[in-house]
Design a protein around this motif. Structure first.
Motif, PDB file in Angstrom:
ATOM      1  N   GLU A  35      -5.910  -4.180  -6.137  1.00  0.00           N
ATOM      2  CA  GLU A  35      -4.717  -3.457  -5.687  1.00  0.00           C
ATOM      3  C   GLU A  35      -5.008  -2.449  -4.585  1.00  0.00           C
ATOM      4  O   GLU A  35      -4.088  -1.898  -4.001  1.00  0.00           O
ATOM      5  N   TYR A  55      -4.121   7.262  -3.642  1.00  0.00           N
ATOM      6  CA  TYR A  55      -4.245   5.812  -3.578  1.00  0.00           C
ATOM      7  C   TYR A  55      -4.033   5.314  -2.150  1.00  0.00           C
ATOM      8  O   TYR A  55      -3.148   5.801  -1.444  1.00  0.00           O
ATOM      9  N   LYS A  57      -3.365   1.612  -0.482  1.00  0.00           N
ATOM     10  CA  LYS A  57      -3.046   0.255  -0.925  1.00  0.00           C
ATOM     11  C   LYS A  57      -2.303  -0.519   0.155  1.00  0.00           C
ATOM     12  O   LYS A  57      -1.613   0.077   0.985  1.00  0.00           O
ATOM     13  N   PHE A  60       3.639  -2.961  -0.852  1.00  0.00           N
ATOM     14  CA  PHE A  60       4.139  -3.783  -1.950  1.00  0.00           C
ATOM     15  C   PHE A  60       5.043  -4.905  -1.451  1.00  0.00           C
ATOM     16  O   PHE A  60       5.123  -5.958  -2.070  1.00  0.00           O
TER      17      PHE A  60
END
Length: 138
Positions: A35, A55, A57, A60
């Motif tokens: 992820e 985080y 990442k 999405f």
């Protein structure tokens, strides 16, 4: 209380290079997963986590990551020397300068700060307000 902050990236390897130049020196540990990257401060046994986690990442929705206009994440350094050192390390790790380390007229006399962009364009600040360091007016 803010529990975590997430920034997007289209290139995990470049993001890792940049954030690894800064966050471990501030005490953050790294967990890498499918992820993305998860940076967190250590949790002593029997104590609650220290927030926020940070985080990095992929998006999405699968669209390209973009930096938020007006969005910025600030990390507190131990002192002015560490702000300077991490600014230099971040530049060598693929970041770009958004403001050299120093005092800013609009902020308090002890607020020493620099500004950077990570390789994706996310704005990052590193600051110290350590009373043992000289202030702007000293």
């Amino acid at each position: 209380m803010i529990a975590y902050v997430t920034v997007g990236t289209d290139n995990i390897a470049l993001a890792k290079q940049f954030y690894d130049a800064i966050l471990p020196a501030l005490g953050y540990g790294l967990k890498v997963s499918a992820e993305g990257l998860s940076y967190a401060l250590p949790v002593p046994s029997g104590q609650s986590p220290v927030y926020p986690d940070f985080y990095v990442k992929p998006t999405f929705d699968g669209r390209p990551a973009t930096a938020g206009n007006g969005a910025m994440v600030a990390f507190e350094a131990q002192n002015q020397r560490q702000v300077r050192a991490l600014h230099a390390a971040a530049l060598l790790a693929g970041g770009t300068d958004e403001g050299q380390p120093g005092f800013r007229p609009a902020y308090g006399a002890r607020f020493f700060v620099c500004y950077l962009r990570d390789p994706q364009g996310n704005k990052i600040a590193l600051f110290s307000s350590n009373p043992a360091d000289p202030g702007r007016d000293d």
